[in-house]
Structure formats: structure tokens, C-alpha cells
Design a protein around this motif. Structure first.
Motif, PDB file in Angstrom:
ATOM      1  N   ARG A  15      33.434   4.939  45.550  1.00 53.74           N
ATOM      2  CA  ARG A  15      33.344   6.141  44.734  1.00 53.74           C
ATOM      3  C   ARG A  15      33.538   7.386  45.587  1.00 53.74           C
ATOM      4  O   ARG A  15      33.228   7.405  46.778  1.00 53.74           O
ATOM      5  CB  ARG A  15      31.984   6.216  44.044  1.00 53.74           C
ATOM      6  N   ARG A  17      32.542  10.856  46.900  1.00 52.63           N
ATOM      7  CA  ARG A  17      31.266  11.534  47.104  1.00 52.63           C
ATOM      8  C   ARG A  17      31.334  12.913  46.450  1.00 52.63           C
ATOM      9  O   ARG A  17      32.242  13.678  46.718  1.00 52.63           O
ATOM     10  CB  ARG A  17      30.983  11.688  48.589  1.00 52.63           C
ATOM     11  N   ALA A  18      30.421  13.149  45.597  1.00 49.13           N
ATOM     12  CA  ALA A  18      30.402  14.455  44.939  1.00 49.13           C
ATOM     13  C   ALA A  18      28.968  14.941  44.917  1.00 49.13           C
ATOM     14  O   ALA A  18      28.032  14.153  44.947  1.00 49.13           O
ATOM     15  CB  ALA A  18      30.939  14.338  43.524  1.00 49.13           C
ATOM     16  N   SER A  19      28.817  16.249  44.866  1.00 52.65           N
ATOM     17  CA  SER A  19      27.467  16.811  44.809  1.00 52.65           C
ATOM     18  C   SER A  19      26.808  16.385  43.498  1.00 52.65           C
ATOM     19  O   SER A  19      27.402  16.508  42.425  1.00 52.65           O
ATOM     20  CB  SER A  19      27.545  18.336  44.888  1.00 52.65           C
ATOM     21  N   PRO A  20      25.599  15.886  43.610  1.00 52.45           N
ATOM     22  CA  PRO A  20      24.946  15.420  42.391  1.00 52.45           C
ATOM     23  C   PRO A  20      24.280  16.533  41.594  1.00 52.45           C
ATOM     24  O   PRO A  20      23.713  16.274  40.542  1.00 52.45           O
ATOM     25  CB  PRO A  20      23.905  14.441  42.930  1.00 52.45           C
TER      26      PRO A  20
ATOM     27  N   ILE B 107      21.840   9.041  40.647  1.00 51.14           N
ATOM     28  CA  ILE B 107      22.489  10.359  40.815  1.00 51.14           C
ATOM     29  C   ILE B 107      22.254  10.875  42.233  1.00 51.14           C
ATOM     30  O   ILE B 107      23.161  11.377  42.888  1.00 51.14           O
ATOM     31  CB  ILE B 107      21.950  11.376  39.783  1.00 51.14           C
ATOM     32  N   THR B 112      28.006   9.964  40.690  1.00 48.29           N
ATOM     33  CA  THR B 112      27.999  11.061  39.724  1.00 48.29           C
ATOM     34  C   THR B 112      28.786  10.766  38.455  1.00 48.29           C
ATOM     35  O   THR B 112      28.614  11.454  37.460  1.00 48.29           O
ATOM     36  CB  THR B 112      28.546  12.343  40.370  1.00 48.29           C
ATOM     37  N   GLU B 116      30.239   5.036  35.234  1.00 51.74           N
ATOM     38  CA  GLU B 116      30.083   4.129  36.383  1.00 51.74           C
ATOM     39  C   GLU B 116      28.604   3.946  36.732  1.00 51.74           C
ATOM     40  O   GLU B 116      28.137   2.842  37.010  1.00 51.74           O
ATOM     41  CB  GLU B 116      30.845   4.730  37.570  1.00 51.74           C
TER      42      GLU B 116
END
Lengths: 567, 289
Positions: A15, A17-20, B107, B112, B116
Motif C-alpha cells: 500500500r 503510505r499516506a498520512s492517516p 488507520i 488509509t 482495503e
């Protein structure tokens, strides 16, 4: 091996990586707005909005200031829930777990703060719905966005305060305690502080701490206050995010706090600007009023209140169209601005109070109204008040206090009605301006006036029969002028104290066919409206059953209560 | 053994205050498979696992997880992205449902994408046998179910290193077996650290076992090596033997003695528990050292 465990071998999640923070904020926001207490707070807000609009024709200049109050329950619940969310990591002892996760712990609090946009949005939607509903109900004027925005922003501010209090005091009792403290602070700043500008330091600022002034006589630096509110939210937001051990952050927030206080003070000082315009509005009111003639009545209103003429005309026309004859006209119905508690200088407030009831151009008495008009169950009260004033004018009774004093000819005619032993006291009362009104007890014309007013509209008749005709007389509508005597006093702006006997006679007339009564009036009109015709004589003229409620109060007693005989 | 697939600790030390030495120059190394950490209360197991989970920084020493040095910021961040951690006393947000709690952790594990993430949450809840309880508030779950929720969140994102502090406490026998099955399967290509007091779990699951006491490593080897510590030192007798360090009556009514066996004693095959007891018993430490 179970199938589920075999599935544990699925390929690793590849996946991005993104800021949650965004996703966490969505979850946090949803948790607040789907909380049963939050939904209940919106229902409570609806109930408050209903109460604010049910008994009065909405005037936006007043309602848009009051409407944020309907969001107070929502703000309180948001503060409570944000506090719990902010402190739950510590309270639930998940710090170890969260410390092992890739998203920094600070992102949780940042997300809770961001998540407050959900309840704020819900509050904004609430305001939009109420505004649409009020518009549909025929509100006067135009709502000010800067005033309406205060409600949702108070919700946002309270949520941010909840985060800060939960962060610094992560205790079970913290949520309830901080909610109570903020509520107390708001009430104290709004109503308890005697320094007038200090109330602008509160998130919500009431129109006035005294009286119910006309919106036109208030100076509300709405945009500046909105800026102040946003700054306050920014400050609390920073406090929510600054790590507890960060000295730089603490210093920065302190600087922000100073800037905020200065902004608030500047704003408060600006709030005194524009007083000259307000004074002009009062001194030269006729310049700002527009008049409209309708048959025997002339209505004068300030800009934006023109639709009120239609409402006023209903009871006025109801009286005028029934009366067999009218005095030299026209009847003047003039809107005045209630200055009590306004931002006018106190001297001007007194001056305005003295001018009420006098046409500033002709100097003639005029029925005065203000910016209020009843709605729903309160409609009858407004209509009866105006109908009684109109009926007073028709029957020669003074329609306003200005018709009593200080005109010398009026005073002379009043003094003629007073026994010689009480004349000095009456003269003193009249010349000092201390007369509350006049008493029509024992005067036959008051039966006619009461019948005309009661029969003006359905609402006036219902109110008259329910609240006046049948005991007990309800406090607030009609108050007893003399507890032991036969008089009642209408407490809706008129100056005439009406007798209980005359009221009973008026009810008898209401029970008769309208045409029959009108014919009776036409036959004996001049005699009936003569000030010297007694109640007993008028009752005899109209063949009414005796309705005696006791002895009339003595003139001396009436004078002590501030009433002189009606001239 | 490739360093990118191992966890290495060298001379690790951690103190709390001036007097409490939690870890005292501890070193160990572990590759894929389940590694058991045994030790008495206060031995330093939890401190060791918290350091491995990047929750606690060591005072000194070196920790490399899958080639990343966790004492450095970037290394720590990289490890957290491939780590699953179940603390000894996992707290829970009581007002959350099991699904909501695991979803929340997901999360924070930077999953995110909602679709998924929800699939992943469903998967791990099914793995621990909690699919049917997903919508229940955590406050309404039993102690065993809560442990399974904690295990489920540790498995989110298919981590390559899993650190579990007493995962089988409060589980019923069926769930313990299920957990064993799950962990042994996961251990095929992941590094799993398992701290426990259940020596039978270690015997059943672990490829390696470390016995820790007073911040140092007393033993390193396979479970059978640990059992061998007791070889010749466990015997059955009709009465307790005064030379035994400890003894208990078995279900058959015989006395199981552990210690220096007298000549002619009826020795029996030692278990992992026997070996462990001999290591951490009152005199075991000095003997092992």
C-alpha cells in the motif's frame, strides 16, 4: 488447519503510505455526529429555535443574534465528546500500543481537531434549515451571515476547548467539569460583567444585558467579533496541538493570546463608533419612517418593517369599521424603536421614552408600536393591545400616556373629574409625569371601547373571553390594578385601566348578535361616548343585565396607584 | 542467516531510575519463526519487548530489526511499518466496537484506503475467531475476547515482525489451540517474539527460546535444549525428596522431584517446564551461570 488461518498467508499489503490524519478525522467526526447525545442536542436546539420563534413574528435583526443560543446544547455535547476523545488514549491506557504504530501520536489529536469540522458542519446545516424555516414563516429583514456564523463557530470553539481540557486533564470528570466551566464563563461574560465592552470577549454576545432594544439601536461589530472568534479558535487549536513540553510552542501561544486580547479590546472600542447615526435615527425618526394611509388610519414604519402594516391593520380596521362614527382623523399608528438597553447614550434613551406616543411633526397623540408583533398564541395579545388603543381613540379615551400629560388643557379636564380634596395630589401626579395612566372605572364609554376592541378579530375575542371574561384574570395579560377593587389594567402598552364591571358588560355585548349591538351604538353613540355618562347609565341604554363586582376604588386610592381619572 | 530477516540485540541495557536495572547487557538474535521469551515476573521480558516494539528506547546497546537500527529515527519508523505489537496489558477504547477499534488501529498503521482497510480488519478478526463479535462494544466482551481483539490488531497489515506479550492469557483451551495454530503458521516467514509464562506454549510453538532473568539471558536454545537442562534431574518417588529444589504430587499420586537426583532414582524425561524451573529456581541461576 482452519480455512481462516490458511488465509493468513495472503500476500502482504502493498500500500501507498499516506498520512492517516484525514481518515482519522473522518472517523473522529463521524463518532461525534452519530453520538446519540449529539443528535439529542440538535433536537434540543430545534426546541429552542421553536421557542424563540413561536410567539413573535421573527425579525432577523433580533433573531440572528439569538439563534446561536439554539446551538448551545450542541456546543456543550461537542465539548464533552471532544474532551473524552482527546483523553481516551491516556484514560484507556493504549499509549504503548499507539507508540508502536507508524502514525505519530500527535496525529490522533490533530485528527480529533480536524474531525470537529463534522459537528461544525452539522451545526451549519442546522442553521441553514432554521433560516429556511423562518424565511418561510415570513420573517422581517435580512439575516446577517456574520451573526448566524457565531453558532457553528461556538460549536467548533467548544470542541477545541474540549480537546485542550482532555489533553491537560485526562480524567473521567474532566469532560463534565470543563463543560460546566465553559458554560459558566459564557453566561458570566454575557450577562454578569458590568463593563459593556467586556461582554464582547465572550464567544456569543447577547443583544443587550437590559431590556429588549430595537435591533436598529444596537451597535454590533459582527465581522470584528467573527474575526475574534476565529482567532480564539486558532489559539485553542494551537494549544490542543502543542506538545506539553514544547517551550517554544507555549511561548508562541502566549504571544497569540496577547494579540487576541488586543484585538478584542480594539474591537470593543470600535463598538462605540456609529452612535451618532443611532442618535439621528431617534431624533429625526420621521426622516427614517415611511407612512402609508389606509382609510382612517395612517401607519408609519421604519425601513424594513413595511410588512407589519398588514398585521397592524387587521385589529385597527376591525375597530374602525364597526364604530358608528370616528373622531377627526386620521388615527396615527407609529412605530417607535425601543431604546431600553440599546447602545444609545442614556440621555437619548430617556428622550426617546418621553417622545413615545406623540407624532413628532403634528404633536398629536399617536398609537405607538415597536418592532415586536405576536405570533401563534401570542397574536391575540398584540392585536388586543392595538385594538384597545384604537377603541380608546374612537370613544374619546386617551389612547396613549401623552394624551394625559403634560398638556395644560388635558390636565385641566382631568382635574375637573377629581374631587376637590384630591386635586392637589392629582395635579402633582400629572405635572411630575408620574401618572401610570388613567382609570376608566365608572365611565360608560369604556364598555363600548372594550366591546369594540374585543370584537376586532377572532384572536382578540378569544383572548378577551378566555383571559378577561372568566376568572381568574391571568397575570401578565391583565393585571389587577387594585387587588380588592373592581379595576383591571391592561399591561400591553395602553394607558387606560379598565373596570371589571365594564368588562362584564362588554362580555354581555359580545354574546349578542353583532348587528344588534351596532344598531344600539348608532342610536345612542353621542351619549355613550360622553365622558360624563356613567357605567350604569350606559348599561341601561344598552339594556344590559347589572354586573356589579364591588365598589369602585376611591379616587385617592387610584391616585396612590398612579392613576388619574380618564379625561 | 540474512540480517534483513533477523532481529539482533547486542549488549542491551535499560534502567528505570537509579536502582532498577531492567536489562543488563542482554544480547540475542532471532530469525523467522516463533521465539519464546521465558522468565519470572520482573525478569525484564516486557521491557525487552517494549524496546523491540519501539515503544521504549534502550539506554545503551544496539537493536537491529530486519536490518533497521531502531535507535535511529528513520530506522524506528521503518520498523513500525512492519511491526505488529500486542502489549502485556493492551488498553481498549471501551466505547468502540471490536471492528471500530481494530479499524482505528489500522488507520494509525497507515492503511488509509477504506475498502482495503475494512477487508483487512475483517480478515484479522476472522483469524482470531471474532467475526461474529465484530459489532459488539469492547466493554461487553469477555477478557479472552479482548485478548483476541488485541491479537487481531497486531496482525493488521501482515507484519513481518510480531511482538506478543503474553497473548494466550485468559484464553480458553480451544482458543489457545487456535492461537497456537495461527502463530505457528505465521511463523513460517515472520519473526515472532512471544513472551509467556506458559511453558507448554513454548514447547508446542517455538523454534527458539530465551530464558531471561534479572535483565540477562540465562539460556538460549531450542525448547528441547531447555528440556535437556533437566535431564537426570527429574525423578519420581513415593515421598518428597529433601534434596529436591521443588516437588509436586502428580495425578497418579507419585511425587515429581526436581533437583539433584539421588543415585538409583527413577528418572523421567524432563519437560521444558522442568528445565525452566531448574534455570530460574532459587539456586538455578548461580548453577546456570
Amino acid at each position: 488447519m482452519s480455512q481462516a488461518i490458511r488465509r493468513a498467508q495472503i500476500p502482504r499489503l502493498e500500500r501507498a503510505r499516506a498520512s492517516p490524519s484525514g481518515e482519522l478525522a473522518r472517523v473522529e467526526g463521524r463518532r461525534v455526529v452519530t453520538n446519540p447525545f449529539f443528535l439529542a442536542s440538535l433536537l434540543a436546539g430545534l426546541a429552542i429555535a421553536f421557542l424563540l420563534t413561536r410567539s413573535e413574528l421573527p425579525v432577523w435583526g433580533r433573531l440572528d443574534v439569538l439563534l446561536p443560543v439554539a446551538l448551545f446544547p450542541c456546543a456543550a455535547v461537542t465539548l464533552f465528546l471532544a474532551n473524552l476523545a482527546s483523553s481516551r488514549t491516556q484514560r484507556d491506557e493504549v499509549e504503548d500500543l499507539y507508540a508502536s504504530l507508524p502514525a505519530p501520536h500527535s496525529s490522533v489529536r490533530r485528527s480529533i481537531l480536524l474531525g470537529l469540522l463534522a459537528p461544525t458542519g452539522a451545526a451549519a446545516m442546522f442553521v441553514v434549515v432554521i433560516v429556511a424555516f423562518v424565511f418561510a414563516g415570513g420573517a422581517l429583514g435580512t439575516p446577517r451571515v456574520a451573526e448566524l456564523a457565531v453558532g457553528p463557530l461556538v460549536v467548533l470553539l467548544c470542541g477545541a476547548i474540549g480537546i485542550v481540557s482532555g489533553k491537560w486533564f485526562p480524567h473521567e470528570i474532566s469532560a463534565a467539569l470543563s463543560t460546566a466551566v465553559v458554560a459558566l464563563a459564557q453566561v458570566s461574560i454575557a450577562f454578569a460583567l458590568t463593563v459593556s465592552w467586556a461582554r464582547w470577549l465572550g464567544p456569543w454576545v447577547p443583544a443587550s444585558t437590559a431590556g429588549d432594544p430595537a435591533p436598529e439601536l444596537l451597535i454590533r461589530p459582527s465581522a470584528a467579533h467573527l474575526l475574534y472568534l476565529l482567532s480564539l479558535i486558532g489559539l485553542v487549536g494551537v494549544l490542543a496541538l502543542v506538545p506539553r513540553t514544547n517551550a517554544r510552542g507555549t511561548a508562541a501561544t502566549a504571544v497569540l493570546a496577547v494579540i487576541l486580547v488586543v484585538t478584542a479590546l480594539l474591537q470593543a472600542s470600535r463598538a462605540t463608533e456609529g452612535r451618532t447615526e443611532l442618535v439621528a435615527l431617534v431624533r429625526d425618526a420621521d426622516v427614517f419612517r415611511q407612512c402609508e394611509d389606509r382609510e382612517a388610519a395612517r401607519y408609519c414604519v421604519f425601513d424594513g418593517y413595511e410588512p407589519l402594516i398588514d398585521h397592524w391593520d387587521v385589529p385597527v380596521r376591525g375597530v374602525l369599521s364597526t364604530a358608528p362614527a370616528l373622531p377627526d382623523g386620521p388615527l396615527r399608528v407609529t412605530q417607535t424603536l425601543d431604546a431600553a438597553g440599546s447602545d444609545l447614550p442614556v440621555r437619548e434613551q430617556s428622550r426617546l421614552a418621553n417622545r413615545r406616543g406623540v407624532d413628532s411633526i403634528t404633536g398629536l397623540p399617536t398609537l405607538v408600536t415597536d418592532t415586536h408583533w405576536g405570533a401563534g398564541e401570542a397574536l391575540g395579545m398584540s392585536e388586543l393591545g392595538l385594538a384597545l388603543g384604537t377603541a380608546s381613540w374612537v370613544t374619546g379615551l386617551p389612547p396613549t400616556a401623552s394624551a394625559l400629560s403634560p398638556a395644560p388643557d388635558v390636565n385641566a379636564s382631568v382635574l375637573e373629574l377629581v374631587p376637590a380634596s384630591a386635586r392637589d395630589a392629582a395635579r402633582k401626579l400629572l405635572t411630575s409625569g408620574g401618572a401610570e395612566g388613567c382609570s376608566s372605572v365608572g365611565q360608560g364609554r369604556s364598555i363600548v371601547a372594550l366591546w369594540l376592541a374585543a370584537g376586532a378579530t377572532d384572536a382578540t375575542e378569544d383572548l378577551f373571553r378566555e383571559d378577561v371574561g372568566s376568572p381568574p384574570i391571568q397575570e401578565g395579560v391583565f393585571q389587577e390594578f387594585d387587588q380588592a377593587g373592581p379595576s383591571i389594567y391592561l399591561a400591553t402598552g395602553n394607558v387606560v385601566a379598565w373596570g371589571k364591571s365594564e368588562t362584564r358588560y362588554a362580555i354581555q355585548l359580545l354574546d349578542r348578535p353583532r348587528g344588534e349591538v351596532v344598531a344600539l351604538l348608532q342610536d345612542s353613540w353621542a351619549e355613550l361616548i360622553d365622558a360624563s355618562t356613567t357605567t350604569a347609565e350606559a348599561a341601561e341604554l344598552m339594556a344590559l343585565e347589572p354586573a356589579v363586582d364591588g365598589d369602585a376604588p376611591s379616587v385617592e386610592r387610584s391616585l396612590r396607584a398612579g392613576f388619574v381619572p380618564c379625561p | 542467516m540474512s540480517t534483513t530477516n533477523t532481529v539482533e540485540l547486542e549488549n542491551l541495557s535499560k534502567r528505570f531510575g537509579r536502582k532498577t536495572i531492567a536489562l543488563d547487557g542482554l544480547s540475542l538474535s532471532a530469525g523467522p519463526g516463533v521465539t519464546g521469551i521465558l522468565g519470572p515476573n520482573g525478569a525484564g521480558k516486557t521491557t525487552l519487548l517494549r524496546i523491540l516494539a519501539t515503544v521504549l528506547p534502550p539506554d545503551s546497546g544496539r537493536v537491529r530489526v530486519l536490518g533497521h537500527d531502531i535507535t535511529e529515527g528513520t530506522g524506528r519508523e521503518a520498523v513500525r511499518r512492519t511491526l505488529g505489537f500486542m502489549p502485556q496489558n493492551p488498553g481498549f477504547h471501551q466505547s468502540f466496537t471490536a471492528f471500530e477499534f481494530v479499524d482505528y488501529v489500522a488507520i494509525l498503521k497507515e492503511i488509509t484506503s477504506r475498502r482495503e482497510r475494512h477487508e483487512e480488519v475483517d480478515r484479522v478478526l476472522e483469524l482470531v475467531g471474532l467475526s461474529g463479535e465484530a459489532s459488539k462494544k469492547i466493554r461487553n466482551l469477555s477478557g479472552g475476547m479482548r485478548r483476541r481483539v488485541a491479537l487481531a490488531q497486531a496482525l493488521l497489515g501482515d507484519p513481518r515482525v510480531i511482538v506478543l506479550d503474553e497473548p494466550t492469557v485468559a484464553l480458553d483451551p480451544e482458543q489457545r489451540l487456535r492461537s497456537r495454530e495461527l502463530l505457528s503458521r505465521l511463523g513460517d516467514d515472520r519473526v515472532i517474539f512471544l513472551s509467556t509464562h506458559q511453558t507448554e506454549d513454548v514447547a508446542a510453538l517455538c523454534q527458539r527460546v530465551f530464558v531471561v532473568d534479572r535483565g540477562t539471558c540465562l539460556f538460549s536454545g531450542t525448547p528441547s535444549d531447555l528440556a535437556d537442562v533437566g535431564r537426570g534431574k527429574v525423578w519420581l518417588a513415593a515421598e518428597p525428596d529433601p534434596r529436591a529444589r521443588t516437588w509436586w504430587r502428580t495425578g497418579e499420586g507419585m511425587i515429581r522431584n526436581i533437583g539433584d537426583a539421588p543415585s538409583g532414582a527413577q528418572n523421567v524425561a524432563p519437560t521444558v517446564e522442568d528445565g525452566y524451573l531448574l534455570l530460574v529456581g532459587q539456586d538455578g541461576r548461580s548453577e546456570a551461570a
